[in-house]
Design a protein around this motif. Sequence first.
Motif, PDB file in Angstrom:
ATOM      1  N   HIS A  43       0.786  -1.237   0.000  1.00 58.75           N
ATOM      2  CA  HIS A  43       0.000   0.000   0.000  1.00 58.75           C
ATOM      3  C   HIS A  43       0.816   1.283   0.000  1.00 58.75           C
ATOM      4  O   HIS A  43       0.243   2.361   0.039  1.00 58.75           O
ATOM      5  CB  HIS A  43      -0.948   0.072   1.200  1.00 58.75           C
ATOM      6  N   ALA A  44       2.132   1.182   0.041  1.00 52.76           N
ATOM      7  CA  ALA A  44       2.911   2.411   0.114  1.00 52.76           C
ATOM      8  C   ALA A  44       4.312   2.157  -0.404  1.00 52.76           C
ATOM      9  O   ALA A  44       4.914   1.138  -0.085  1.00 52.76           O
ATOM     10  CB  ALA A  44       2.969   2.893   1.560  1.00 52.76           C
ATOM     11  N   ALA A  45       4.813   3.090  -1.165  1.00 52.41           N
ATOM     12  CA  ALA A  45       6.147   2.916  -1.722  1.00 52.41           C
ATOM     13  C   ALA A  45       7.187   3.518  -0.802  1.00 52.41           C
ATOM     14  O   ALA A  45       6.947   4.523  -0.140  1.00 52.41           O
ATOM     15  CB  ALA A  45       6.227   3.575  -3.092  1.00 52.41           C
ATOM     16  N   HIS A  46       8.324   2.892  -0.762  1.00 54.64           N
ATOM     17  CA  HIS A  46       9.433   3.455  -0.003  1.00 54.64           C
ATOM     18  C   HIS A  46      10.259   4.297  -0.962  1.00 54.64           C
ATOM     19  O   HIS A  46      10.465   3.917  -2.111  1.00 54.64           O
ATOM     20  CB  HIS A  46      10.287   2.321   0.562  1.00 54.64           C
ATOM     21  N   PRO A  47      10.712   5.460  -0.503  1.00 57.88           N
ATOM     22  CA  PRO A  47      11.449   6.351  -1.412  1.00 57.88           C
ATOM     23  C   PRO A  47      12.695   5.671  -1.996  1.00 57.88           C
ATOM     24  O   PRO A  47      13.107   5.971  -3.098  1.00 57.88           O
ATOM     25  CB  PRO A  47      11.832   7.520  -0.516  1.00 57.88           C
ATOM     26  N   ARG A  48      13.264   4.699  -1.270  1.00 51.53           N
ATOM     27  CA  ARG A  48      14.458   4.028  -1.764  1.00 51.53           C
ATOM     28  C   ARG A  48      14.101   2.952  -2.790  1.00 51.53           C
ATOM     29  O   ARG A  48      14.931   2.181  -3.206  1.00 51.53           O
ATOM     30  CB  ARG A  48      15.219   3.423  -0.573  1.00 51.53           C
ATOM     31  N   LEU A  87      -5.866   8.566   8.477  1.00 53.13           N
ATOM     32  CA  LEU A  87      -4.977   9.623   8.945  1.00 53.13           C
ATOM     33  C   LEU A  87      -4.330  10.315   7.753  1.00 53.13           C
ATOM     34  O   LEU A  87      -4.082   9.698   6.722  1.00 53.13           O
ATOM     35  CB  LEU A  87      -3.909   9.031   9.855  1.00 53.13           C
ATOM     36  N   ALA A  88      -4.060  11.611   7.921  1.00 52.85           N
ATOM     37  CA  ALA A  88      -3.537  12.401   6.807  1.00 52.85           C
ATOM     38  C   ALA A  88      -2.228  11.817   6.278  1.00 52.85           C
ATOM     39  O   ALA A  88      -1.899  11.946   5.104  1.00 52.85           O
ATOM     40  CB  ALA A  88      -3.331  13.835   7.252  1.00 52.85           C
ATOM     41  N   GLY A  89      -1.476  11.137   7.143  1.00 53.48           N
ATOM     42  CA  GLY A  89      -0.175  10.619   6.724  1.00 53.48           C
ATOM     43  C   GLY A  89      -0.249   9.374   5.860  1.00 53.48           C
ATOM     44  O   GLY A  89       0.729   9.014   5.209  1.00 53.48           O
ATOM     45  N   SER A  90      -1.394   8.715   5.846  1.00 53.39           N
ATOM     46  CA  SER A  90      -1.461   7.438   5.141  1.00 53.39           C
ATOM     47  C   SER A  90      -1.567   7.593   3.632  1.00 53.39           C
ATOM     48  O   SER A  90      -2.502   8.212   3.129  1.00 53.39           O
ATOM     49  CB  SER A  90      -2.664   6.656   5.666  1.00 53.39           C
ATOM     50  N   PRO A  91      -0.632   7.046   2.898  1.00 50.80           N
ATOM     51  CA  PRO A  91      -0.627   7.191   1.443  1.00 50.80           C
ATOM     52  C   PRO A  91      -1.902   6.640   0.807  1.00 50.80           C
ATOM     53  O   PRO A  91      -2.462   7.264  -0.101  1.00 50.80           O
ATOM     54  CB  PRO A  91       0.578   6.375   1.013  1.00 50.80           C
ATOM     55  N   VAL A 117       3.790  -2.943  -3.533  1.00 52.45           N
ATOM     56  CA  VAL A 117       2.596  -3.268  -4.305  1.00 52.45           C
ATOM     57  C   VAL A 117       1.436  -2.444  -3.780  1.00 52.45           C
ATOM     58  O   VAL A 117       1.278  -2.263  -2.581  1.00 52.45           O
ATOM     59  CB  VAL A 117       2.240  -4.764  -4.226  1.00 52.45           C
ATOM     60  N   MET A 118       0.635  -1.939  -4.693  1.00 48.95           N
ATOM     61  CA  MET A 118      -0.475  -1.084  -4.298  1.00 48.95           C
ATOM     62  C   MET A 118      -1.727  -1.432  -5.064  1.00 48.95           C
ATOM     63  O   MET A 118      -1.666  -1.942  -6.186  1.00 48.95           O
ATOM     64  CB  MET A 118      -0.138   0.366  -4.599  1.00 48.95           C
ATOM     65  N   LEU A 119      -2.846  -1.084  -4.473  1.00 51.76           N
ATOM     66  CA  LEU A 119      -4.124  -1.241  -5.155  1.00 51.76           C
ATOM     67  C   LEU A 119      -4.509   0.086  -5.776  1.00 51.76           C
ATOM     68  O   LEU A 119      -3.946   1.120  -5.432  1.00 51.76           O
ATOM     69  CB  LEU A 119      -5.188  -1.662  -4.146  1.00 51.76           C
TER      70      LEU A 119
END
Lengths: 337, 337
Positions: A148-153, A187-191, A158-160
């Motif tokens: 659900h979220a990509a790491h900058p590195r 939450l606002a932080g959740s991608p 994998v995402m939906l």
Amino acid sequence: MTTLSDVASAVGVSVSAVSRVLNDAPGTRVSEETRQRILETARQMDYRPNHSARSLRLQRTAVLACVLPDLTNALFSELVEGAEDAARERGYTLLLSRAEGMHDLDDTLARLLGEGRVDGAIVQMPDGLEPESLDSLVHDALPVVFLHAAHPRRTGSVMLDDAAAARTATDHLLALGHERIAFVGGLAGSPSARRREEGFREAMAQAGHAVDEKLVTRFGYRISDADSALAVLAEAQPRPTALVVANMNAGMAALGAARRMKWSVPEDLSVVAVHDAWPAAMTWPPLTTVRMPLRSLGRAAVECLIERLQVGTAADRLLSNESPQLIRRASTSAIEG
Amino acid sequence: MTTLSDVASAVGVSVSAVSRVLNDAPGTRVSEETRQRILETARQMDYRPNHSARSLRLQRTAVLACVLPDLTNALFSELVEGAEDAARERGYTLLLSRAEGMHDLDDTLARLLGEGRVDGAIVQMPDGLEPESLDSLVHDALPVVFLHAAHPRRTGSVMLDDAAAARTATDHLLALGHERIAFVGGLAGSPSARRREEGFREAMAQAGHAVDEKLVTRFGYRISDADSALAVLAEAQPRPTALVVANMNAGMAALGAARRMKWSVPEDLSVVAVHDAWPAAMTWPPLTTVRMPLRSLGRAAVECLIERLQVGTAADRLLSNESPQLIRRASTSAIEG
DNA sequence: ATTACATGATCAAACGTTTGATCATGTCAA
DNA sequence: TTGACATGATCAAACGTTTGATCATGTAAT
């Protein structure tokens, strides 16, 4: 615990012969007769290769970890099944683990990867935390794939298609005649929550409706968060006639909150949530949801991780072939209906 | 992966010295200065002992498995937390695994115990299966502790006071004035379901009410089973005014089934279920339940297993100190009320 | 009759730990 | 000066696998 050498001496042959036969290693040269004797004896003695010894020697465990913030969440059921299936097919075992907070997660990854208990891990960050916050651990490119979220590195993820899901939910309400639609977000932080909010806004914009910012909340997915959200929405003038909730569990909680506020669903308020699992059919009224391909997500995560292990690098993947599917239940109805 | 010998050569000392210092082994003789150098270097190099190597050498993994039929069942959440806590305190790691059917379970235990991945396992049999059916695996006294059911070979087990829970549920209905009370049970083969049925009968007998055998069903805990059960109960003349359901998930399913049959809860039918977890508060009406000490059960299971590992044998335990507690919600009401 | 090679099998090292045994050195008592 | 002993450190084996290298034997080609 029968060992290789137990079998070897029982057959009267060397350990290496037994090992090669049982693994049928390429280029094994052994007579058909001894091969049969070995196989038969191993079977009789119920020989099983010792996992520690094998992984010590091979420098790999053939185990993948799946670290989730809450195992008993019904939403994870499908995901895990998909992951388990894919892992089994590729000769891996899936190990499940729970990590509620950042500290837990750090600990868990250190134990799992640092001590060589698993070859790689699939990680869903706990609510409100982003992958970059555990940079410390991904320092030398640990084999981790994020859900659900990509790491900058770009360690693999994998995402939906969250935006599409939110659009589907919103379009459903629009089709029922709703215009004053609220969005109850994570939450606002959740991608992923962010992507769903975007999808909501896109659908509203396309329908030509303005989004009233007072009708967008971002408290999170916990039960108490639903109370906070509905309290805010009740203040709005005029009140919204429908709700898109960014998560199924939060959607269930929203139904409870609405009931406590004597706000009747679906007569006065339609509710649709993103994600589907069986508990959604048990609420009253049964919750209309948008089903997402979680099983495929699990599969994709495992495949991504294995690619990562073999090739050394893995691309981020967005699963957009299977489009989100509306599961119409009783929590949504036409306006003025 | 930093290894012991990496650290050793960095410090300029032997591997054994490093090992002894890091484990601070009893009777280690090393100067205070080198001890500090070793500790410091190990920290800097982020050394972590390799799990495979260590368990190969020690012939133990310090890992316990917990094998459940369905991880995403909310009821297991508490149980697992209790078990994890107890395991951590005793220096063990808990590994979670799912095994739906008998075949799965056989496989899983073979892999976990047979290949030496874990030192022992806590097992809850899938619904409808009794521990003796996997006798094949417990042949030479494998370190397995069963949840909710004893194995005839006394391999160790932990149980809750199921009879007391069912009595509590039944007494609640009796106190509300109900007399014609039905019991919706688990499969006839399930030991815990049997104990709950006994508790129900005891409470009824003590109140001086006969149990109408037509009001006792044993279809199981799945959603469709609730439909079967309620269909049977609807045939009874006169109909029951209340239901004791042997399991929370089944209780939720029963609410759904009742609604489909236009049987309104709690006006025409009160429903109370054994076991409690958060989804019970999300149904409509919210489900009255009897809370059981699942966290303690998890702890007890781990303690029992560790005793088993250390002493070689373990007693069956019945957890009866914490009595089952009624959680009154809206699915039960006084008769003629 | 020698070489060449295929066949069936074993040897031995290595993976990273732990731990009993051993060694080198220094100190103290006889 | 020798022996006894404590101290600080190393050696080496073992846990159960896997796997490249090696060995012994028989058969076919020169």
